[in-house]
Design a protein around this motif. Sequence first.
Motif, mmCIF file in Angstrom:
data_model
loop_
_atom_site.group_PDB
_atom_site.id
_atom_site.type_symbol
_atom_site.label_atom_id
_atom_site.label_comp_id
_atom_site.label_asym_id
_atom_site.label_seq_id
_atom_site.Cartn_x
_atom_site.Cartn_y
_atom_site.Cartn_z
ATOM 1 N N ASP A 146 -0.106 2.201 4.938
ATOM 2 C CA ASP A 146 -0.887 1.495 3.918
ATOM 3 C C ASP A 146 -1.118 0.067 4.422
ATOM 4 O O ASP A 146 -0.167 -0.722 4.576
ATOM 5 N N ARG A 147 -2.376 -0.295 4.674
ATOM 6 C CA ARG A 147 -2.690 -1.588 5.266
ATOM 7 C C ARG A 147 -2.178 -2.736 4.400
ATOM 8 O O ARG A 147 -1.527 -3.666 4.899
ATOM 9 N N ASN A 148 -2.440 -2.701 3.111
ATOM 10 C CA ASN A 148 -2.063 -3.810 2.232
ATOM 11 C C ASN A 148 -0.544 -3.976 2.158
ATOM 12 O O ASN A 148 -0.021 -5.088 2.130
ATOM 13 N N ARG A 149 0.188 -2.839 2.126
ATOM 14 C CA ARG A 149 1.640 -2.930 2.005
ATOM 15 C C ARG A 149 2.270 -3.445 3.306
ATOM 16 O O ARG A 149 3.243 -4.202 3.275
ATOM 17 N N ARG A 202 2.721 4.692 -4.960
ATOM 18 C CA ARG A 202 1.840 5.529 -4.151
ATOM 19 C C ARG A 202 1.251 4.682 -3.032
ATOM 20 O O ARG A 202 0.744 3.581 -3.263
ATOM 21 N N LEU A 203 1.343 5.183 -1.810
ATOM 22 C CA LEU A 203 0.819 4.486 -0.640
ATOM 23 C C LEU A 203 -0.573 5.007 -0.313
ATOM 24 O O LEU A 203 -0.788 6.218 -0.253
ATOM 25 N N ALA A 204 -1.527 4.087 -0.114
ATOM 26 C CA ALA A 204 -2.886 4.467 0.306
ATOM 27 C C ALA A 204 -2.910 4.475 1.838
ATOM 28 O O ALA A 204 -3.434 3.573 2.492
ATOM 29 N N VAL A 261 8.998 -0.345 3.932
ATOM 30 C CA VAL A 261 9.094 0.226 5.286
ATOM 31 C C VAL A 261 9.694 1.631 5.228
ATOM 32 O O VAL A 261 9.230 2.553 5.911
ATOM 33 N N GLU A 262 10.723 1.825 4.402
ATOM 34 C CA GLU A 262 11.337 3.147 4.300
ATOM 35 C C GLU A 262 10.394 4.146 3.643
ATOM 36 O O GLU A 262 10.451 5.343 3.961
ATOM 37 N N LEU A 263 9.540 3.712 2.719
ATOM 38 C CA LEU A 263 8.531 4.614 2.159
ATOM 39 C C LEU A 263 7.566 5.092 3.244
ATOM 40 O O LEU A 263 7.015 6.196 3.151
ATOM 41 N N HIS A 264 7.347 4.291 4.278
ATOM 42 C CA HIS A 264 6.500 4.699 5.399
ATOM 43 C C HIS A 264 7.241 5.588 6.397
ATOM 44 O O HIS A 264 6.663 5.995 7.403
ATOM 45 N N GLY A 265 8.504 5.898 6.130
ATOM 46 C CA GLY A 265 9.279 6.708 7.055
ATOM 47 C C GLY A 265 9.881 5.902 8.188
ATOM 48 O O GLY A 265 10.301 6.472 9.196
#
Length: 809
Positions: A558-561, A517-519, A642-646
């Motif tokens: 997500d800043r941390n990711r 899960r991305l914050a 990166v791919e989770l962020h689209g």
Amino acid sequence: MSARERTAHPMPSQGRFLSGWTPVAGGLALLASLCLAVVGRAVESRYLAQEFRKHAHAAGEAIQEAMESEVVLLQALRGLYAASREVDRDEFSIFLREGLAMPSFLSAVQWAPRVSREERETFEAAAAAQQAGFRIFEVNDLGQPVPAAERPEYFPLLYVESEGPFSEARGLDLAFEVRRRRALETARDTDRAVATEPVELVGDVGENRAGYLLVLPVYRNGVPHDSQAQRREYLTGYLLAVVSLSRLAQQSLAAVPGQAFISAGLAQGEAARPRTLGAADASPQQTGWVERLSGPGRLSETIAWTHGGQDWTLTCEATEVFYQKPYRNEPRIALALALALVWLLFILILRAGRQRRAVEIQVQERTKALQREVAERVRAEQALQSNRAELHDQAMTLEARNLALRRQETITQSLLEDTQSANERLADRERSLQDANRRLQELAVLKDEFVAKVSHELRTPLTSIKEGLNLLLDNALGETTADQRDFLSTMDQDIDRLTDLISNMLDIAKIEAGRMRLARRRLGLHEVVSAVVPSIQRLAGGRTIQVDGPTDLETYGDRNRLIQVLSNLLSNAVKFTPEDGRITVRALRLGGEVGFAVQDTGAGMAPEDLARLFQKFSQVGPQDPARPRGTGLGLVVCKELVELHGGRIEVESEPGRGTTFTVRLPVYSDEHALAATFRELRLMAESEGRGVALVLMNAEGTGARLPECERLAEAARQHLHRGDVVLTLRPAWVAILAVTEPDGIGAIVRRLDAALARPGLRWGAALSPRDGMTVGTLFARAARTLGRGADVATAAVGADGGQPTGPLA
């Protein structure tokens, strides 16, 4: 007809005709009457059986509907727990008395929380402060309440909603008795409503003591409970419906037409001894439990169904009143009418005899005409004989063709049989592949759980070892020699590498299992670069790290990711760049995307190495024996994040000319933020069988703009469940997205409206998939419902009205 013809063919007189046919017709009429009497008796019996079956099935449907209403009630009540952080006694009572219509046949609806042995004393003290004399007890063999025995955990009745004597059951531990405890464990492990075996209800008197409990588990909000282990860990308590069998009989059969005509026996399970619903004297006013009527030749019907994991059987028999019902005359009336029709037919036959003479005369005249027609047909047949030879030849030709077709049919049948056999073999192989695939999926789940557990268990000892090494390196435990410090430094670096490996393995396991899960929030890329570059600069040695590009680029991430991605790329650049080399971090505006690039002046990579760059545990590029080798997981994690962020990650490299990694991310927009969040929550909602709610706050009426909306959004987050997402949209909107049940939307609006208390603040709400499958459609639906908080909380969400407004209109 001439006189000679009449002499040659004398006609019988009308009297002789009547005297010959009258006895025959009378005998046939009598035989038909006897047959109709037998058939009428059979029809009457069949009619009675159908009428009885209709009454029996109506009784069965009434009881089944009553039982299903218990499940619906408990599921709605669980929705209240899912939409609230905590449900107190008043909310529990109001929800049952005003929010729902509790079926009148229920003796009580109860809430039993989960209390461990260590929490028992504290729990009893807190409950006694609200209910004087509260204690956790059980019932002994004499039916007397006694303090509950020592157990690992208890499930005492805390909330009891009943108009009868069941309030005395508060504090009863449901785990004290085997049948109750077996139902609790089954409901907990299956996440379904489960009925107990027949029990004596504590707190009821007389015949009402016979009944059963329907239990439904409640789990902790915001945590998954898909597996059996998660359900056992996150169970918070049970909701119970207390069902008195006699009251269930009264309420279920009261509205059944013809209840006086049946005697019904209800049994649970194959070994259970049935007890009877209805009255032995077939009186509609008497609906207690009595012995079942029985007797030879009596109509009976058995109806079976499953409720709450238990098998139920309803056996119905006809009463004396049923056999005295007036509708028994209907088949008899039909029989009388049939007999009347038989004798009417007899009269018609007699009348037809009188007309026979005239008919015979007409038959003789028509016979002569037919003889003439026959002569003409003989001549025509002789003309057709000349064509038989030709027809014979054609028949031989057709026979030869038929033989050829039969041979082809035989070949086709053989091919079909071979095809069917092949299909069966393919079906067997497909089943084998499905079994193997299912096993692989199970192994993948076990692998993910193993990696997660092992990685978690390794972190704690590694942290302790790391702290001990730091104490030794700081000379906190005494002076160390140079050789000892070199050895300890090497151990410290190895522990750091092992910690990175564990973190990467955990991240990959989460991503592959779909649990990452991305914050995400509105994020400036310069914030990520500013957080990473200073820490990497201290490790760069003589290498130069240069930062370039615009500072106003924003994405939804997500800043941390993203810090993790940039840190990994910069660490690799430092590792493969010589001491006098240069590393450039450049922020980029790429059309409809934004991103950053990390460029080094290292040795570069060959084209054949680029294909293996993002493979697990793959090491590419020149390897320096003096430099510690990596794990081969860092770039894999970067690509997945990166791919989770689209977005996507690209690499350009040439031997001797360095390497450039470019990370491309979607540029921030309100539409993209809403759509990305909606897609992520919809996947979660579909796996849980729930919906995604969109609740809108419009602050234009309060004069607020985007900065004030940010403060409103932060205040809203304090009153929402973990996992709910709050976004601010231009010019004056706040959007809340949450995975919930339909009843949860009103709870969210009421809670936030009461907490924020802003005059002029308008609310709107919609639920997917009921009101739309895209975030644009959902926003338009929610915007049409803008109004006061109380109005939106109680109105039907998704009704048409008004024009959509806002950024997605």
